[in-house]
Design a protein around this motif. Structure first.
Motif, PDB file in Angstrom:
ATOM      1  N   MET A 178       0.840  -1.194   0.000  1.00 43.63           N
ATOM      2  CA  MET A 178       0.000   0.000   0.000  1.00 43.63           C
ATOM      3  C   MET A 178       0.875   1.244   0.000  1.00 43.63           C
ATOM      4  O   MET A 178       1.842   1.311   0.742  1.00 43.63           O
ATOM      5  N   THR A 179       0.526   2.206  -0.815  1.00 41.08           N
ATOM      6  CA  THR A 179       1.296   3.429  -0.889  1.00 41.08           C
ATOM      7  C   THR A 179       0.369   4.614  -0.909  1.00 41.08           C
ATOM      8  O   THR A 179      -0.821   4.497  -1.142  1.00 41.08           O
ATOM      9  N   SER A 180       0.920   5.801  -0.674  1.00 45.13           N
ATOM     10  CA  SER A 180       0.119   7.020  -0.747  1.00 45.13           C
ATOM     11  C   SER A 180       0.144   7.555  -2.175  1.00 45.13           C
ATOM     12  O   SER A 180       0.513   8.683  -2.431  1.00 45.13           O
ATOM     13  N   ASP A 181      -0.222   6.707  -3.111  1.00 44.19           N
ATOM     14  CA  ASP A 181      -0.299   7.081  -4.518  1.00 44.19           C
ATOM     15  C   ASP A 181      -1.274   8.227  -4.690  1.00 44.19           C
ATOM     16  O   ASP A 181      -2.408   8.148  -4.223  1.00 44.19           O
ATOM     17  N   PRO A 182      -0.870   9.327  -5.346  1.00 43.90           N
ATOM     18  CA  PRO A 182      -1.755  10.481  -5.456  1.00 43.90           C
ATOM     19  C   PRO A 182      -3.033  10.180  -6.214  1.00 43.90           C
ATOM     20  O   PRO A 182      -4.016  10.895  -6.075  1.00 43.90           O
TER      21      PRO A 182
ATOM     22  N   THR B 121      -7.759   1.152   4.914  1.00 42.68           N
ATOM     23  CA  THR B 121      -6.627   1.225   3.993  1.00 42.68           C
ATOM     24  C   THR B 121      -7.115   0.937   2.583  1.00 42.68           C
ATOM     25  O   THR B 121      -8.256   0.529   2.378  1.00 42.68           O
ATOM     26  N   HIS B 122      -6.252   1.176   1.619  1.00 43.52           N
ATOM     27  CA  HIS B 122      -6.605   0.886   0.234  1.00 43.52           C
ATOM     28  C   HIS B 122      -5.390   0.342  -0.494  1.00 43.52           C
ATOM     29  O   HIS B 122      -4.256   0.507  -0.059  1.00 43.52           O
ATOM     30  N   ASP B 123      -5.631  -0.312  -1.627  1.00 41.10           N
ATOM     31  CA  ASP B 123      -4.528  -0.839  -2.406  1.00 41.10           C
ATOM     32  C   ASP B 123      -4.129   0.163  -3.474  1.00 41.10           C
ATOM     33  O   ASP B 123      -4.542   1.321  -3.437  1.00 41.10           O
TER      34      ASP B 123
ATOM     35  N   HIS C  47      -5.115   3.840   8.870  1.00 46.19           N
ATOM     36  CA  HIS C  47      -5.019   4.458   7.547  1.00 46.19           C
ATOM     37  C   HIS C  47      -3.723   5.252   7.403  1.00 46.19           C
ATOM     38  O   HIS C  47      -2.920   5.005   6.501  1.00 46.19           O
ATOM     39  N   TYR C  48      -3.525   6.212   8.271  1.00 42.64           N
ATOM     40  CA  TYR C  48      -2.388   7.115   8.100  1.00 42.64           C
ATOM     41  C   TYR C  48      -1.052   6.389   8.223  1.00 42.64           C
ATOM     42  O   TYR C  48      -0.145   6.597   7.414  1.00 42.64           O
ATOM     43  N   TYR C  49      -0.916   5.536   9.219  1.00 44.32           N
ATOM     44  CA  TYR C  49       0.389   4.924   9.470  1.00 44.32           C
ATOM     45  C   TYR C  49       0.695   3.754   8.528  1.00 44.32           C
ATOM     46  O   TYR C  49       1.855   3.430   8.322  1.00 44.32           O
ATOM     47  N   VAL C  50      -0.326   3.147   7.956  1.00 44.10           N
ATOM     48  CA  VAL C  50      -0.096   2.026   7.039  1.00 44.10           C
ATOM     49  C   VAL C  50      -0.016   2.493   5.594  1.00 44.10           C
ATOM     50  O   VAL C  50       0.857   2.068   4.834  1.00 44.10           O
ATOM     51  N   VAL C  51      -0.903   3.378   5.181  1.00 40.15           N
ATOM     52  CA  VAL C  51      -0.966   3.785   3.777  1.00 40.15           C
ATOM     53  C   VAL C  51       0.182   4.718   3.398  1.00 40.15           C
ATOM     54  O   VAL C  51       0.732   4.621   2.300  1.00 40.15           O
ATOM     55  N   HIS C  52       0.571   5.616   4.289  1.00 42.73           N
ATOM     56  CA  HIS C  52       1.582   6.613   3.959  1.00 42.73           C
ATOM     57  C   HIS C  52       2.984   6.040   4.142  1.00 42.73           C
ATOM     58  O   HIS C  52       3.746   6.463   5.011  1.00 42.73           O
ATOM     59  N   GLU C  53       3.354   5.117   3.284  1.00 45.88           N
ATOM     60  CA  GLU C  53       4.650   4.457   3.412  1.00 45.88           C
ATOM     61  C   GLU C  53       5.822   5.406   3.191  1.00 45.88           C
ATOM     62  O   GLU C  53       6.916   5.169   3.702  1.00 45.88           O
TER      63      GLU C  53
END
Length: 348
Positions: free
Chosen positions: A1-5, A81-83, A285-291
């Motif tokens: 999971m990434t913080s893809d824009p 979270t999201h993929d 959400h914040y701590y997992v997605v925002h790698e």
């Protein structure tokens, strides 16, 4: 999971050397009483898709609840979270939304726009018969719930956007968005020290101004709850849990700003606000997605949340939360936040 824009709720990511700029190009189609955009207000036709992790979606959850629109517009809840493609309905049996019959909100976007090039965001309102997204314009969604869906408001629903106060509400909301709602992201996703420090100074200058404004009045505009309070609350309730550490907004914790802390507790303890907050989803959400900010994806155990339930003393300032109206009914069982994810359960 990434913080893809393309897929993050915030459209947020770090670009080295640059200042974070939010993409505010949304699907601006509106659902209105007169159906001017081709989507008339019609109870049962639309589904509000949210994630409890997202502050922008949290606004819509609160407003829908305060106005009593549960029967008029159903609620679909994505996971925290999201993929790499979009938000997913992983909380539902089989990972499929039971009303829309889709595994991810991206499917509703592509149903209307097969080549949709922008971010797949929540909140989003979906036309159930066609399965197509109508709008993801989060700021307009809540205003339209207040002004276009009045025929379906519950008896005693508050007027969150009273006509005689709209100019002031809009002005305060702009300041809150620019410096606070979006300001925490400008800190967290700053690509340089200089960009971070500019955002940091602006954020805390505005919080100091809000501290002063609220020292003599219970609510941001007028003597009742309005749209402005909803918009500020969803950032304040996430402040110590994620923004203080994760986004480096660390001059003070919310608990160290006496007026704003009391104001936030006042709202949290008001039916329709705190009962929509899922602290576990927020932190995950914040701590997992925002790698790019937190590459280990470790979710902090704290902070201690028991203070949210302590007396706030704001009643002494007067004000009537719901004006001449009444509080909303208790949350429906199927829409309750997991009891294990509440402030009381997660207190240290």
């Amino acid at each position: 999971m990434t913080s893809d824009p393309e897929f993050s709720t915030a459209g947020a990511y770090v670009t080295t050397g640059e200042e974070f700029v939010r993409d505010q190009s949304y699907i601006t189609t509106r659902i209105t009483a007169d159906g001017r955009d081709g989507y008339p207000v019609e109870p049962g036709r639309y589904r509000l898709v949210v994630s409890r992790a997202c502050p922008w979606a949290n606004r819509a959850i609160i407003v829908r609840r305060l106005l009593g629109l549960e029967d008029a517009m159903s609620l679909g809840v994505c996971g925290p979270t999201h993929d790499s493609r979009s938000w997913t309905f992983d909380l539902d049996p089989g990972g499929v939304d039971p009303v829309l019959g889709i595994p991810r909100i991206q499917d509703a976007y592509l149903r209307r726009f097969p080549d949709y090039p922008k971010g797949i965001t929540v909140p989003a309102v979906v036309d159930v018969p066609s399965g197509a997204v109508v709008t993801n314009d989060y700021a307009q969604i809540t205003l339209d719930l207040s002004t276009q869906w009045t025929a379906h408001h519950r008896p005693g629903a508050p007027d969150l956007y009273p006509e005689h106060l709209r100019d002031e509400i809009d002005q305060v909301a702009r300041q809150v968005f620019t410096d606070v709602n979006n300001g925490v992201y400008r800190c967290g996703f700053a690509g340089s020290q200089e960009a971070y420090e500019r955002a940091y100074r602006r954020l805390f200058a505005r919080l100091d101004a809000l501290e002063e404004r609220l020292s003599g009045q219970r609510y941001l505009v007028g003597d009742t709850l309005t749209e402005a309070d909803v918009r500020l609350f969803t950032t304040l309730v996430r402040f110590d849990a994620v923004y203080h550490g994760h986004f480096k907004c660390n001059r003070n914790k919310l608990t160290e700003m006496p007026v704003l802390w009391a104001y936030a507790r006042d709202l949290f303890q008001t039916p329709g606000f705190g009962d929509t907050v899922d602290f576990d989803h927020i932190k995950r959400h914040y701590y997992v997605v925002h790698e790019d900010i937190n590459p280990t994806q470790i979710v902090p155990a704290g902070p201690d949340l028991r203070g949210w339930l302590t007396p706030h003393g704001r009643e002494s300032l007067g004000g009537r939360p719901f004006g001449d109206g009444t509080p909303p009914a208790p949350v429906r069982p199927e829409e309750r936040v997991d009891p294990a994810h509440t402030a009381e359960a997660m207190a240290g």
